[in-house]
Design an enzyme around this catalytic site. Structure first.
Site, PDB file in Angstrom:
ATOM      1  N   ASP A  67       0.819  -1.219   0.000  1.00 55.48           N
ATOM      2  CA  ASP A  67       0.000   0.000   0.000  1.00 55.48           C
ATOM      3  C   ASP A  67       0.854   1.271   0.000  1.00 55.48           C
ATOM      4  O   ASP A  67       2.023   1.250   0.402  1.00 55.48           O
ATOM      5  CB  ASP A  67      -0.875   0.036   1.261  1.00 55.48           C
ATOM      6  CG  ASP A  67      -1.975  -1.018   1.256  1.00 55.48           C
ATOM      7  OD1 ASP A  67      -1.963  -1.896   0.366  1.00 55.48           O
ATOM      8  OD2 ASP A  67      -2.831  -0.950   2.149  1.00 55.48           O
ATOM      9  N   HIS A 215       3.675  -2.348   2.993  1.00 57.51           N
ATOM     10  CA  HIS A 215       3.644  -0.998   2.420  1.00 57.51           C
ATOM     11  C   HIS A 215       4.905  -0.774   1.593  1.00 57.51           C
ATOM     12  O   HIS A 215       6.000  -1.099   2.055  1.00 57.51           O
ATOM     13  CB  HIS A 215       3.543   0.054   3.525  1.00 57.51           C
ATOM     14  CG  HIS A 215       2.247  -0.019   4.287  1.00 57.51           C
ATOM     15  ND1 HIS A 215       2.020  -0.974   5.257  1.00 57.51           N
ATOM     16  CD2 HIS A 215       1.110   0.708   4.194  1.00 57.51           C
ATOM     17  CE1 HIS A 215       0.786  -0.822   5.729  1.00 57.51           C
ATOM     18  NE2 HIS A 215       0.217   0.189   5.101  1.00 57.51           N
TER      19      HIS A 215
HETATM   20 ZN   LIG Z   1      -2.542   3.070   3.277  1.00 52.56          ZN
END
Ligand SMILES: [Zn+2]
Length: 259
Positions: A67, A215
Site C-alpha cells: 500500500d 507498504h
Molecule cells: Zn494506506
C-alpha cells in the site's frame, strides 16, 4: 441583580464547553451515526462477498499486497525482489503518487502485478464525508492509473481499513470490490517494528489464501524489502506461490473448499 445575567451566560458557556469536550473525545464510531462507520461486522460483509479479507483454499497460494506507493526508493527494490522469486503482487496505490511517479505504476503492470485503488490522498473514511468526496477520491485515482498504465483497476482498499456501508457501496458503484487483509497478516511494517518482527509475523502465520499487508512507502527507513528477502525464499521453499489478489479470488471461485 446586575450580576445575574453574566453568571447565567457563564453557566451556559461552561455547559457548551463541556459538551464540546465530551463530543470531541468520543471514538469515531460512537461520535457519529453516519453510515461511513462500520455498523456491521466482518461476517455480514464477507458472507455477501462485499469485502474480502482472505480467500481460504486448499491450494498453496498467497497474495502479497503493498500500500501507499509508488515510492521512488522502495517500490523498485520490492519489484526487483518479486521478480527474483517469480512473485506477483498487488499494489494499492495512491492517485497523487501515481501522478508523481507514473513510470513506476507502469512498471508494476508491465511486470505482471496488479494495480489497485487506495484513494487519491490517503483519506480515512472514519468520519462522515460526502458522496462527492468519496467519489472524487476514487475516480481521480482511477484516472491517474488509467493515464499511467492504460488499465482500469477493479480492487479498492480504504486507507486504514476504515469502511462502512457507504464506502462499500461507493466503491461498488465505481466498479470496485473492497479488499482488506488477513487479520493475522498485518505486518505493521509502516510502523517499522523491526525486520525480524515482520518476518516472524508472516512466517509464523502463513496459510493458504492469505492476503498479507505490506507498504511500499514507509515514513523513514523501510524494513519491508529486507524482510521480503527472507520471507520470499522461505515461503517458496514451503511450496507457496505468490499471486495477485484477483488471481487468488479466481481460485476460490473455481475450486470450492474440499476439492
Ligand atoms: Zn494506506
Amino acid at each position: 441583580m446586575k450580576w445575574a445575567k453574566p453568571r447565567v451566560y457563564t453557566s451556559i458557556t461552561l455547559i457548551v464547553i463541556v459538551l464540546l469536550l465530551i463530543g470531541s473525545g468520543l471514538p469515531p464510531a460512537a461520535a457519529s451515526s453516519s453510515s461511513f462507520t462500520p455498523t456491521r461486522g466482518r461476517d455480514y460483509y464477507e458472507a455477501r462477498g462485499d469485502i474480502v479479507w482472505e480467500v481460504p483454499m486448499t491450494e498453496k497460494l498467497i497474495a502479497l499486497t503493498f500500500d501507499d506507493g509508488p515510492d521512488p526508493e522502495e517500490t523498485p527494490l520490492i519489484l526487483d525482489l518479486l521478480s527474483q522469486y517469480q512473485a506477483k503482487a498487488t499494489f494499492f496505490v495512491l492517485g497523487k503518487k501515481v501522478e508523481q511517479y507514473p513510470e513506476l505504476a507502469a512498471r508494476e503492470v508491465l511486470e505482471g502485478h496488479e494495480i489497485a485503488n487506495h484513494t487519491y490522498t490517503h483519506r480515512y473514511f472514519n468520519r462522515p464525508i460526502t458522496r462527492e468526496v468519496l467519489n472524487s477520491e476514487i475516480t481521480r485515482t482511477d484516472e491517474a492509473i488509467l493515464r499511467a498504465t492504460g488499465q482500469k483497476p477493479v480492487l479498492f482498499r480504504p486507507p486504514g481499513g476504515y469502511y462502512g456501508q457507504a464506502v462499500v457501496d461507493g466503491a461498488k458503484q465505481a466498479g470496485y470490490k473492497t479488499v482488506l487483509w488477513s487479520w493475522h497478516q498485518d505486518t505493521e511494517d509502516w510502523n517499522r517494528p523491526g525486520t525480524e518482527k515482520i518476518i516472524r509475523k508472516v512466517l509464523t502465520n502463513a496459510r493458504n489464501g492469505d492476503i498479507i499487508l505490506f507498504h511500499d512507502h514507509v515514513e523513514g527507513k523501510s524494513q519491508t524489502a529486507a524482510a521480503l528477502q527472507k520471507i520470499l525464499p522461505e515461503l517458496s521453499n514451503r511450496g507457496y506461490r505468490f499471486v495477485t489478489v484477483s488471481e487468488l479470488m479466481r481460485h476460490k471461485e473455481s475450486k470450492p473448499a474440499g476439492n
